[in-house]
Design a protein around this motif. Structure first.
Motif, mmCIF file in Angstrom:
data_model
loop_
_atom_site.group_PDB
_atom_site.id
_atom_site.type_symbol
_atom_site.label_atom_id
_atom_site.label_comp_id
_atom_site.label_asym_id
_atom_site.label_seq_id
_atom_site.Cartn_x
_atom_site.Cartn_y
_atom_site.Cartn_z
ATOM 1 N N ILE A 75 25.884 24.712 9.931
ATOM 2 C CA ILE A 75 26.604 25.606 10.071
ATOM 3 C C ILE A 75 27.899 25.737 10.968
ATOM 4 O O ILE A 75 28.063 24.256 11.138
ATOM 5 C CB ILE A 75 25.516 26.858 11.569
ATOM 6 C CG1 ILE A 75 24.054 27.039 11.343
ATOM 7 C CG2 ILE A 75 26.591 27.490 11.778
ATOM 8 C CD1 ILE A 75 24.007 27.886 10.129
ATOM 9 N N GLN A 122 25.869 35.811 9.725
ATOM 10 C CA GLN A 122 25.212 36.280 10.868
ATOM 11 C C GLN A 122 24.837 38.079 10.346
ATOM 12 O O GLN A 122 23.713 37.749 11.207
ATOM 13 C CB GLN A 122 27.160 36.379 11.953
ATOM 14 C CG GLN A 122 27.502 34.708 12.137
ATOM 15 C CD GLN A 122 28.786 34.519 11.924
ATOM 16 O OE1 GLN A 122 28.709 34.949 10.376
ATOM 17 N NE2 GLN A 122 29.341 33.846 11.706
ATOM 18 N N GLU A 123 25.555 38.655 9.976
ATOM 19 C CA GLU A 123 25.453 39.950 9.708
ATOM 20 C C GLU A 123 23.329 39.583 8.752
ATOM 21 O O GLU A 123 22.569 40.045 9.247
ATOM 22 C CB GLU A 123 25.506 40.550 8.797
ATOM 23 C CG GLU A 123 26.801 40.813 9.145
ATOM 24 C CD GLU A 123 28.161 41.467 8.753
ATOM 25 O OE1 GLU A 123 28.703 42.205 9.312
ATOM 26 O OE2 GLU A 123 28.337 41.261 7.326
ATOM 27 N N ASN A 141 27.677 38.326 5.978
ATOM 28 C CA ASN A 141 28.285 36.933 5.470
ATOM 29 C C ASN A 141 26.822 37.078 6.915
ATOM 30 O O ASN A 141 26.007 37.793 6.690
ATOM 31 C CB ASN A 141 29.253 37.562 6.626
ATOM 32 C CG ASN A 141 29.307 38.220 8.353
ATOM 33 O OD1 ASN A 141 28.064 38.017 8.709
ATOM 34 N ND2 ASN A 141 29.902 38.559 8.701
ATOM 35 N N GLY A 201 30.530 29.527 12.625
ATOM 36 C CA GLY A 201 29.056 30.235 13.086
ATOM 37 C C GLY A 201 28.574 30.695 11.423
ATOM 38 O O GLY A 201 27.507 31.943 11.510
ATOM 39 N N GLY A 202 29.273 30.183 10.444
ATOM 40 C CA GLY A 202 29.281 30.485 9.096
ATOM 41 C C GLY A 202 28.260 29.967 8.220
ATOM 42 O O GLY A 202 28.313 28.714 9.386
ATOM 43 N N SER A 203 27.564 30.378 7.280
ATOM 44 C CA SER A 203 27.125 28.792 6.242
ATOM 45 C C SER A 203 27.731 29.020 4.744
ATOM 46 O O SER A 203 27.902 29.599 4.771
ATOM 47 C CB SER A 203 25.684 29.423 6.506
ATOM 48 O OG SER A 203 25.093 28.943 5.565
ATOM 49 N N GLY A 262 23.261 31.142 16.937
ATOM 50 C CA GLY A 262 22.918 31.587 15.310
ATOM 51 C C GLY A 262 22.026 31.023 14.212
ATOM 52 O O GLY A 262 22.088 29.430 14.279
ATOM 53 N N GLY A 263 21.606 31.386 13.193
ATOM 54 C CA GLY A 263 20.923 30.547 12.251
ATOM 55 C C GLY A 263 19.703 30.236 12.855
ATOM 56 O O GLY A 263 19.350 29.518 12.099
ATOM 57 N N ASP A 267 20.008 29.115 4.198
ATOM 58 C CA ASP A 267 21.246 28.655 4.911
ATOM 59 C C ASP A 267 21.756 27.011 4.341
ATOM 60 O O ASP A 267 22.092 26.372 4.476
ATOM 61 C CB ASP A 267 21.278 27.864 6.726
ATOM 62 C CG ASP A 267 19.817 27.585 7.260
ATOM 63 O OD1 ASP A 267 18.724 27.219 6.460
ATOM 64 O OD2 ASP A 267 19.743 27.422 8.380
ATOM 65 N N ASP A 289 21.871 37.184 8.901
ATOM 66 C CA ASP A 289 20.610 36.334 9.481
ATOM 67 C C ASP A 289 19.207 37.125 10.682
ATOM 68 O O ASP A 289 18.247 37.206 10.840
ATOM 69 C CB ASP A 289 21.717 34.971 10.100
ATOM 70 C CG ASP A 289 20.484 34.245 10.896
ATOM 71 O OD1 ASP A 289 19.570 33.881 10.720
ATOM 72 O OD2 ASP A 289 20.830 34.136 12.211
ATOM 73 N N ALA A 290 21.314 38.324 11.152
ATOM 74 C CA ALA A 290 20.256 38.669 12.289
ATOM 75 C C ALA A 290 19.707 40.181 12.215
ATOM 76 O O ALA A 290 18.561 40.804 12.404
ATOM 77 C CB ALA A 290 21.742 39.600 13.386
#
Length: 338
Positions: A169, A191-192, A189, A173-175, A25-26, A256, A194-195
């Motif tokens: 991170i 992850q959402e 959030n 998996g969060g920032s 992630g990120g 981030d 970032d994706a």
């Protein structure tokens, strides 16, 4: 065992996808999405196919291949000019100093301002090395091969280059930076977001992000602590960038909070110190440990090798010459491995 950096091909898509799933992630430039990765490859193919010496909004994707097995073990990317089709946003850290005569005190407030200052810069990014290969300097080979590619195609790039490092991170998996700032405005959030950004671009930032400066004192302690800090796995990358002449000039990523490093292209060490020479023999068994590159555009290849300078050119070790497809009389770029 010899590794070579080369232009990405269509058949590399599956390898890129498998590596993207390992990023954690990120990692915006390498999303675990086949359609987005295929779009990157298509854009890269178009860039490699164009041979005009002008700066356009293009992307080059490079691949690290084990020449003994054919396995793909890493990747990196070069963007020629960011912020052309969509704004390239960063936060700039600044300080507002105020003095109260009555209290006889000076107050300094740190602020984050949304900016597109870096628009028009080239960017080196998307560097990922398979966890099983993180030894032997292969990360350095991937990173510095980009500067030799830039040197070989200097007219295709501008005056400035940047590199965004992934920020902090957490274990989930969060920032912390996203949660403390942007997440409050977007209703999603990290992850959402970032994706979504990796696949669709970050125009939604322009639509929803507050345009006024943000006082960092209003953020949570965890968000403030993440400002300008690289992810632990990115500290070595930050040192490599600093060795090349990049500096942190108080620009950070809007997602981030990771540091954005910048440099003047012609001042980048590998660009500045690279030398061009003709290959006079592929039989060197002693000399200077170097990065050696040969070929233009889709024929570009870069590998570690031994370079022995001679009056009329350089001698290369046979393994390097074979890996980069260099024969006697061919011109190569070489820079000392440090």
């Amino acid at each position: 065992m010899t590794f070579v950096v080369r232009a990405a091909r269509d058949e590399d898509l599956a390898h890129l996808y498998e590596m993207a799933k390992l990023t954690g992630g990120g990692f915006t430039n390498l999303p675990p999405d086949r359609r987005a990765l295929k779009a990157k490859l298509d854009r890269s193919h178009a860039a490699f196919a164009r041979d005009e010496p002008t700066v356009e909004d293009e992307l080059f994707v490079l691949i690290l291949e084990n020449t003994a097995t054919g396995d793909v073990r890493g990747t990196c990317q070069i963007f020629t000019q960011v912020g052309q089709k969509h704004p390239f946003y960063s936060y700039r850290i600044s300080t507002l100093t105020q003095h109260s005569r009555e209290l006889d005190r000076t107050f300094r407030a740190e602020m984050l301002s949304l900016t597109t200052d870096l628009e028009g810069s080239s960017e080196v990014g998307g560097l990922f090395l398979h966890p099983g290969e993180r030894a032997g300097g292969l990360g350095l080979l991937l990173a510095r091969s980009r500067y030799l590619f830039i040197r070989a195609h200097r007219a295709r790039f501008g005056d400035r280059v940047l590199a965004e490092l992934r920020g902090v991170i957490d274990e989930a998996g969060g920032s912390p930076f996203w949660d403390g700032l942007a997440g409050r405005f977007f209703g999603m959030n990290f992850q959402e977001a970032d994706a979504f950004n990796a696949i669709n671009g970050h125009q939604f930032i322009a639509d929803l992000m507050p345009k006024h400066p943000i006082y960092t004192a209003m953020l949570s302690e965890s968000a403030r602590a993440a400002i300008g800090m690289p992810h632990p796995s990115g500290r070595a990358a930050m040192r490599m960038l600093e060795n090349e002449g990049f500096a942190f000039e108080k620009y950070i990523d809007i997602f981030d909070g990771g540091p954005t490093m910048t440099a003047r292209i012609d001042a980048v060490r590998s660009v500045r110190e690279a030398k061009e020479a003709a290959v006079i023999a592929a039989n060197a068994d002693a000399g200077i440990e170097s990065l050696v590159a040969h070929g233009r555009l889709s024929d570009f290849r870069c590998a570690f090798g031994t370079v022995a300078p001679q009056d009329a050119g350089v001698a290369l070790d046979p393994a390097c010459a074979a890996a980069i497809h260099a024969q006697d009389g061919d011109k190569v770029l070489h820079v000392e491995r440090i």
